[in-house]
Design an enzyme around this catalytic site. Sequence first.
Site, PDB file in Angstrom:
ATOM      1  CB  ALA A  94      35.017  21.950  49.879  1.00  0.00           C
ATOM      2  CE1 TYR A  95      33.060  17.668  56.687  1.00  0.00           C
ATOM      3  CE2 TYR A  95      32.336  19.736  57.650  1.00  0.00           C
ATOM      4  CZ  TYR A  95      32.585  18.382  57.766  1.00  0.00           C
ATOM      5  OH  TYR A  95      32.361  17.752  58.959  1.00  0.00           O
ATOM      6  CG  ASN A 102      35.192  26.197  50.102  1.00  0.00           C
ATOM      7  OD1 ASN A 102      34.971  26.491  48.930  1.00  0.00           O
ATOM      8  ND2 ASN A 102      36.195  25.404  50.454  1.00  0.00           N
ATOM      9  CG  LEU A 113      31.788  15.857  46.837  1.00  0.00           C
ATOM     10  CD1 LEU A 113      30.523  15.704  46.011  1.00  0.00           C
ATOM     11  CD2 LEU A 113      32.992  16.082  45.917  1.00  0.00           C
ATOM     12  CG  ASP A 173      41.393  24.521  46.258  1.00  0.00           C
ATOM     13  OD1 ASP A 173      42.056  25.134  45.399  1.00  0.00           O
ATOM     14  OD2 ASP A 173      40.655  23.557  45.989  1.00  0.00           O
ATOM     15  N   GLY A 174      42.986  26.151  50.340  1.00  0.00           N
ATOM     16  CA  GLY A 174      42.878  26.825  51.627  1.00  0.00           C
ATOM     17  C   GLY A 174      43.564  28.178  51.618  1.00  0.00           C
TER      18      GLY A 174
END
Length: 301
Positions: free
Chosen positions: A192-193, A150, A195, A76-77
């Site tokens: 992501a972060y 994101n 969550l 994903d990055g």
Amino acid sequence: MQLSAKTFRNIGLIGRPDNASVVETLILIRDHLLSIGLHPVFDSETAKLVPNHNTQTVSRALLGEVVDLVIVVGGDGSLLHAARALVKFNTPVLGVNRGRLGFLTDIKPSEVLFKLDQVLQGEFLLERRFLLEMEIRTKNESIYDAIALNDIVLHSGKSVHMIDFELNIDGQYVYRQHSDGLIVSTPTGSTAYSLSGGGPILHPSMDAIALVPMHPHTLSSRPIVVGGQSEIKILIRENRVLPMVSADGQNSVSLNIGDCLHIRKHPFKLTLLHPPGYDFYMACRTKLGWNQDFDSFQQQD
């Protein structure tokens, strides 16, 4: 936006560096595209990964201008990085997962040619994901800007000290907070972060932004979800350490006392393609381990 099989003639290829399996998949896709009469184009960084490739090469900054579709091979990055360069061209992006979770790069390597052919034949699901843009202002002068698919994260860097900031939304004062920081997340970034910080999962179709405090000093501070058109302003108060801000985990930038961080929706959206059968909730079950205990119980039974 209407897309069809005829739309895809020039296909951009982007790969995650330092990963042998990525190179194998890139070569597989490149050779397959050539065999069916399509024109693969590497971005210049990816071309360095593939020896003796004899394939057209274009800088990543211009790739979206010359191709009809971009295939990202990695995690994903890798797709986040590609999205920031491609979004202004409205170029569709397809992800092949060679990373860990793969919420955005959702095609398995074992199915890559089958799924790719489906997409090239016009069988796909199309999503439009919005990004956030941030701007740092000092005395009403813009000194830095960035975009994120994101999240945008205000944090205290390597320090263990809390930071002090004031939050305003659409010109209305919300609170002054002492915490480790604040995560401002899109629906895409909600898995992501955000969550891991206790934020809500937002369906990708939602026009909403989540604001998630990081270890706030007051137990009543909870995540807030606001409309996607909201204007978010964060004023930096006096701190023992200089707060920092990062967009999609890129290099962090220091903020000084009195600086204002402005966050709003970016004017361009990312066009993300999925092969047939994509299901956001299935992705959550698979990537986040939902039903894991229940499925194990059923197998034992």
